[in-house]
Design an enzyme around this catalytic site. Structure first.
Site, PDB file in Angstrom:
ATOM      1  N   HIS A 172       0.833  -1.209   0.000  1.00 30.79           N
ATOM      2  CA  HIS A 172       0.000   0.000   0.000  1.00 30.79           C
ATOM      3  C   HIS A 172       0.860   1.248   0.000  1.00 30.79           C
ATOM      4  CE1 HIS A 172      -2.851   2.991   1.663  1.00 30.79           C
ATOM      5  NE2 HIS A 172      -3.777   2.232   1.109  1.00 30.79           N
ATOM      6  N   ASP A 297     -11.554   1.611  -0.965  1.00 33.11           N
ATOM      7  CA  ASP A 297     -10.661   2.533  -0.258  1.00 33.11           C
ATOM      8  C   ASP A 297     -11.443   3.412   0.719  1.00 33.11           C
ATOM      9  OD1 ASP A 297      -8.277   3.616   0.533  1.00 33.11           O
ATOM     10  OD2 ASP A 297      -7.902   4.760  -1.291  1.00 33.11           O
TER      11      ASP A 297
END
Length: 339
Positions: A172, A297
């Protein structure tokens, strides 16, 4: 169609406050408070131990046909710290996330946060989180504290643990190093908010993850651990666009296969809430339907078309089901009867 989304974030107030106290701001680095303020203004994000925030999350899931979220730490995670405090805060977060999931196992599962700057402890925590807490993998945000990428030999215990556990790692974004921020993104031609956004979620940290993923491939990591599985978001963090070019130009005789082969075999790709057809078409071309996971997200992105995007892509029902939830069920070994 009910979906399982795989890049959804969860933050604890106590952990975040401890991180802010321990982190010494680098005057040359990305202004963290500026970046977080921009994110909060954009999303209205609050900490998860706020009951109202939990209610908002559940409502968002119900309104958008999301059956389950795989939860992970949001921006500025404790994994970026060093020493015993990093280990303690990661353990605390993982324990609380486990309790949260245990109360709602049909709606939530979790990714571990690992103290990557203490690699042996990170590997041990990874094993605990999978074997004792039932987590589905780990999410690692960014690089080591000194700017080193995870292809450095010191991080090998983490990947060895992932391989032994058959647990995927989600790579990430995180703020770029001060040197990169100063050289690439900061400018007297625009203000600090623009600079920090450009360096982070506007562009910069996505290219950083793409470079990171390519470095892992070039290091021979996947030849050493042939069952290792990774996940990257935002339609592959710019990697798919250059796979053919890398196969042609970026040659390394130590690798057993072309670069694209490693990505196609070992990486899953998510949209991270970027519901755009051209990027999807490219990812489908290079990775195939079976390697695409769904992701929003949340709470940083809250698209209006979560429940309808897959219907716009000209997919068969079977293909839509794979992306929406079946690929996730298989990768994370989610019990379909209980979920």
């Amino acid at each position: 169609m009910q979906s399982i989304t795989t890049e959804e974030h969860f933050i604890l107030t106590d952990v975040q406050e401890a991180i802010m106290e321990l982190n010494k701001p680098d005057p040359d680095g990305v202004p963290l408070k500026t970046m977080l303020a921009a994110l909060e203004e954009k999303t209205g994000f609050a900490h998860e131990d706020d009951l109202d925030e939990h209610k908002k999350r559940i409502k968002f899931m119900n309104d958008n046909d999301i059956r389950m979220q795989i939860l992970s730490y949001g921006n500025n995670p404790p994994s970026n710290l060093t020493g015993e405090k990093a280990i303690e805060l990661c353990q605390l977060y993982n324990d609380v996330l486990h309790e949260y999931v245990e109360l709602r196992p049909t709606r939530f599962q979790g990714f571990a946060v690992l103290p990557i700057n203490e690699p042996e402890a990170a590997a041990e925590e990874f094993r605990r989180c999978i074997n004792e807490l039932g987590m589905k993998g780990a999410l690692i945000a960014g690089r080591g504290h000194d700017g080193t990428f995870l292809d450095h030999p010191q991080y090998e215990p983490i990947f060895k643990a992932a391989s032994e556990l058959n647990a995927p790692i989600y790579l990430h974004p995180a703020p770029v190093t001060p040197e990169i921020y100063q050289s690439y993104y900061k400018s007297p031609s625009y203000d600090e908010v623009t600079s920090s956004t450009f360096a982070c979620f506007g562009y910069g940290w996505h290219t950083d993850v793409g470079v990171h993923a390519v470095r892992l491939v070039l290091s021979g990591l996947f030849d050493r651990y042939p069952n290792l599985e990774m996940i990257i978001g935002h339609w592959g963090e710019f990697v798919p666009f250059f796979l053919e070019r890398m196969d042609q130009a970026l040659l390394d005789s130590k690798l057993e296969h072309p670069i694209s082969t490693y990505f196609e075999k070992h990486f899953y790709i998510t949209p991270s809430g970027m519901f755009t057809k051209p990027q999807f078409d490219m990812v489908r071309h290079y990775f195939g339907i079976d390697k695409i996971l769904y992701a929003v997200d949340y709470p940083y992105i809250k698209p209006d078309d979560v429940s309808t995007f897959l219907d716009t892509l000209g997919l068969t029902e079977e293909e839509k089901e794979k992306i929406a939830y079946k690929n996730a069920e298989k990768l994370f070994n989610i019990d379909t009867e209980q979920s």
